[in-house]
Design a protein around this motif. Structure first.
Motif, mmCIF file in Angstrom:
data_model
loop_
_atom_site.group_PDB
_atom_site.id
_atom_site.type_symbol
_atom_site.label_atom_id
_atom_site.label_comp_id
_atom_site.label_asym_id
_atom_site.label_seq_id
_atom_site.Cartn_x
_atom_site.Cartn_y
_atom_site.Cartn_z
ATOM 1 N N ALA A 1 42.772 52.527 41.947
ATOM 2 C CA ALA A 1 43.251 51.737 41.009
ATOM 3 C C ALA A 1 44.085 50.682 41.406
ATOM 4 C CB ALA A 1 43.705 52.485 39.963
ATOM 5 N N ILE A 2 45.120 50.980 42.354
ATOM 6 C CA ILE A 2 46.298 49.941 42.555
ATOM 7 C C ILE A 2 46.274 49.580 43.982
ATOM 8 C CG2 ILE A 2 47.680 51.232 40.649
ATOM 9 C CD1 ILE A 2 48.982 52.936 43.120
ATOM 10 N N ALA A 3 45.581 49.859 44.977
ATOM 11 C CA ALA A 3 45.719 49.414 46.287
ATOM 12 C C ALA A 3 45.627 47.899 46.380
ATOM 13 C CB ALA A 3 44.473 50.236 47.155
ATOM 14 N N THR A 4 44.496 47.221 45.827
ATOM 15 C CA THR A 4 44.619 45.925 45.798
ATOM 16 C C THR A 4 45.808 45.068 45.283
ATOM 17 O OG1 THR A 4 43.346 45.928 43.568
ATOM 18 C CG2 THR A 4 42.218 45.781 45.950
ATOM 19 N N SER A 5 46.363 45.830 44.130
ATOM 20 C CA SER A 5 47.452 45.151 43.248
ATOM 21 C C SER A 5 48.578 45.183 44.219
ATOM 22 C CB SER A 5 47.564 45.883 41.851
ATOM 23 O OG SER A 5 46.272 45.342 41.171
ATOM 24 N N VAL A 6 48.918 46.383 44.627
ATOM 25 C CA VAL A 6 50.034 46.560 45.673
ATOM 26 C C VAL A 6 50.160 45.722 47.066
ATOM 27 C CG1 VAL A 6 51.334 48.187 46.939
ATOM 28 C CG2 VAL A 6 50.604 48.872 44.626
ATOM 29 N N SER A 7 48.891 45.627 47.485
ATOM 30 C CA SER A 7 48.778 44.930 48.778
ATOM 31 C C SER A 7 48.874 43.438 48.575
ATOM 32 C CB SER A 7 47.457 45.236 49.238
ATOM 33 O OG SER A 7 46.233 44.539 48.534
ATOM 34 N N THR A 8 48.623 42.927 47.356
ATOM 35 C CA THR A 8 48.596 41.348 47.139
ATOM 36 C C THR A 8 50.016 40.990 46.378
ATOM 37 O OG1 THR A 8 47.584 41.704 44.850
ATOM 38 C CG2 THR A 8 46.032 41.192 46.855
ATOM 39 N N ARG A 9 51.001 42.108 46.221
ATOM 40 C CA ARG A 9 52.246 42.178 45.675
ATOM 41 C C ARG A 9 52.134 41.837 44.204
ATOM 42 N NH1 ARG A 9 52.675 40.404 51.030
ATOM 43 N NH2 ARG A 9 54.235 41.700 52.033
ATOM 44 N N ALA A 10 50.890 42.053 43.711
ATOM 45 C CA ALA A 10 50.924 41.747 41.883
ATOM 46 C C ALA A 10 51.791 42.954 41.305
ATOM 47 C CB ALA A 10 49.530 41.759 41.437
ATOM 48 N N LEU A 11 51.817 43.890 41.800
ATOM 49 C CA LEU A 11 52.729 44.998 41.255
ATOM 50 C C LEU A 11 53.688 46.048 42.324
ATOM 51 C CD1 LEU A 11 50.002 46.924 39.010
ATOM 52 C CD2 LEU A 11 51.971 45.386 37.951
ATOM 53 N N THR A 12 54.710 46.299 42.140
ATOM 54 C CA THR A 12 55.445 47.343 42.953
ATOM 55 C C THR A 12 54.492 48.471 43.161
ATOM 56 O OG1 THR A 12 56.873 48.300 41.339
ATOM 57 C CG2 THR A 12 57.606 46.053 42.432
ATOM 58 N N PRO A 13 54.616 49.130 44.187
ATOM 59 C CA PRO A 13 54.043 50.742 44.320
ATOM 60 C C PRO A 13 54.291 51.474 43.108
ATOM 61 C CG PRO A 13 54.794 49.937 46.330
ATOM 62 C CD PRO A 13 55.451 48.909 45.270
ATOM 63 N N ARG A 14 55.417 51.550 42.937
ATOM 64 C CA ARG A 14 55.869 52.611 41.596
ATOM 65 C C ARG A 14 55.406 52.080 40.444
ATOM 66 N NH1 ARG A 14 56.046 57.698 43.305
ATOM 67 N NH2 ARG A 14 56.989 57.616 45.363
ATOM 68 N N ALA A 15 55.735 50.718 39.964
ATOM 69 C CA ALA A 15 55.008 50.167 38.563
ATOM 70 C C ALA A 15 53.720 50.322 38.691
ATOM 71 C CB ALA A 15 55.515 48.842 38.685
ATOM 72 N N ALA A 16 52.762 50.099 39.632
ATOM 73 C CA ALA A 16 51.393 50.223 39.790
ATOM 74 C C ALA A 16 51.125 51.898 39.551
ATOM 75 C CB ALA A 16 50.856 49.853 41.095
ATOM 76 N N LEU A 17 51.964 52.862 40.173
ATOM 77 C CA LEU A 17 51.369 54.185 40.053
ATOM 78 C C LEU A 17 51.727 54.660 38.452
ATOM 79 C CD1 LEU A 17 52.795 55.806 43.316
ATOM 80 C CD2 LEU A 17 50.324 55.822 42.584
ATOM 81 N N LEU A 18 52.555 54.250 37.996
ATOM 82 C CA LEU A 18 53.065 54.813 36.644
ATOM 83 C C LEU A 18 51.918 54.132 35.661
ATOM 84 C CD1 LEU A 18 54.955 55.885 34.598
ATOM 85 C CD2 LEU A 18 56.373 53.800 34.520
ATOM 86 N N MET A 19 51.654 52.867 35.837
ATOM 87 C CA MET A 19 50.476 52.287 35.139
ATOM 88 C C MET A 19 49.309 53.004 35.381
ATOM 89 S SD MET A 19 47.875 50.256 35.408
ATOM 90 C CE MET A 19 48.058 49.506 37.035
ATOM 91 N N ALA A 20 48.948 53.308 36.298
ATOM 92 C CA ALA A 20 47.559 53.867 36.790
ATOM 93 C C ALA A 20 47.747 55.313 35.948
ATOM 94 C CB ALA A 20 47.503 54.198 38.215
ATOM 95 N N ALA A 21 48.875 55.936 36.090
ATOM 96 C CA ALA A 21 48.972 57.274 35.478
ATOM 97 C C ALA A 21 48.761 57.264 34.103
ATOM 98 C CB ALA A 21 50.409 58.228 35.609
ATOM 99 N N VAL A 22 49.521 56.333 33.354
ATOM 100 C CA VAL A 22 49.196 56.340 31.904
ATOM 101 C C VAL A 22 47.659 55.752 31.741
ATOM 102 C CG1 VAL A 22 49.912 54.866 29.960
ATOM 103 C CG2 VAL A 22 51.623 55.788 31.597
#
Length: 336
Positions: free
Chosen positions: A28-49
């Motif tokens: 869910a978050i690899a592409t968003s993190v790699s393009t810097r659209a989301l920070t890793p922790r923010a992306a993980l929290l969003m994905a968990a929710v």
């Protein structure tokens, strides 16, 4: 002993759900993190929710994937021997998840679980529903990443044409914002698909233990515990696999990340609610990433990495099945 076996099966099923979360969080978050659209922790929290929300939505709006896992792959086992079969298939799936996570290979947790079901079922001598395996597993396994590749390729072509005269910096900023939405949709699709698989296996254990039937509704504690386990695993992160998906296949930019996530989430919703097929989130997003990468140039996709991923896909079913069969033979030899 009966209650101990049932509690053990439920605990191991939740352990599988946790490994599913950290193994597949990258989807869910690899592409968003790699393009810097989301920070890793923010992306993980969003994905968990979103995984938590998707778990509830997937079951309440049909539960077709859970039903396929419960009675569409192998004949539902019964009694204490049935609990050992469910235990063995779960351990086989967990072992393969951990091995592929260690080597950073984005294999399929879904197919590891199904491979474990087939392997444990064959070892125990119970009926494997080969028609269901073909229709609900093999066929989607082949077609879903291909569909993701083709749709992502053409969506990216459309984006390139639509924004061909736009200022690149403005387009990049806009798609970074859009990626927040597409990544959330992807995480929601992962929750809809993958939490149902754990729910299906726990229900299989309850049926084997005589505490439910094939027509029983899913207890709230099963839904909540499965959703929480996969969400906690997601927040724990799967950094090894995230690097493979986000950086090693192609160098992604925000428009391509948005296109890949949009297509992958759409395929997940279709297979969950229309096909009722337990597809691989990993395979769909990987195929979509390759599709958007192919719009650059042929050499933009690192095909050597892609071949390693393909090999992991091919070996997941038999290897997880072999692990599950070995666990069943060992437990059968010890406990009878």
């Amino acid at each position: 002993m009966h209650w101990l076996g049932l509690v053990t099966v439920v605990a191991v099923a939740l352990g599988f759900s946790y490994t599913n979360g950290f193994h597949d969080s990258a989807n869910a978050i690899a592409t968003s993190v790699s393009t810097r659209a989301l920070t890793p922790r923010a992306a993980l929290l969003m994905a968990a929710v979103m995984n938590l929300l998707g778990s509830y939505i997937g079951l309440r709006l049909g539960g077709g994937v859970a039903s396929t896992i419960t009675k569409g792959i192998i004949k539902t086992p019964s009694g204490d021997a049935g609990l050992w079969i469910v235990f063995s298939l779960l351990v086989g799936a967990i072992v393969w998840n951990v091995v592929t996570w260690y080597y950073g290979l984005p294999s399929s947790s879904s197919h590891a679980l199904i491979g474990g079901m087939i392997g444990a079922g064959l070892a125990a001598g119970i009926t494997v529903e080969w028609k269901g395996v073909w229709q609900k597993v093999i066929l989607p396994m082949v077609t879903s990443p291909l569909v993701g590749f083709v749709l992502a390729f053409f969506l990216m072509i459309g984006i390139l044409w639509a924004f061909r005269k736009a200022y690149p910096g403005r387009v990049t900023r806009g798609f970074r914002i859009s990626q927040t939405i597409s990544a959330a949709a992807m995480a929601l699709g992962h929750g809809i698909q993958d939490a149902q698989k754990t729910i299906g296996v726990i229900m299989m254990g309850l049926i084997a233990g005589g505490h439910a039937t094939s027509t029983s509704g899913v207890p709230n504690w099963v839904l909540l515990s499965s959703a929480l386990a996969i969400s906690l695993g997601t927040y724990a992160g799967g950094w090894r696999i995230m690097r493979t998906l986000g950086r090693k296949i192609i160098e992604l930019d925000p428009p391509r990340g948005f296109a890949a996530e949009t297509v992958a989430s759409s395929v997940l919703y279709f297979t969950a609610f229309v096909w009722n097929a337990p597809v691989s989130t990993t395979q769909i997003i990987t195929g979509s990433i390759m599709g958007v990468g192919a719009t650059k140039r042929k050499t933009a996709v690192r095909w050597g990495v892609a071949r390693n991923i393909l090999a992991a896909w091919v070996f997941t079913l038999p290897c997880a099945g072999a692990c599950a069969a070995l666990v069943w033979w060992i437990t059968h030899a010890i406990f009878g």
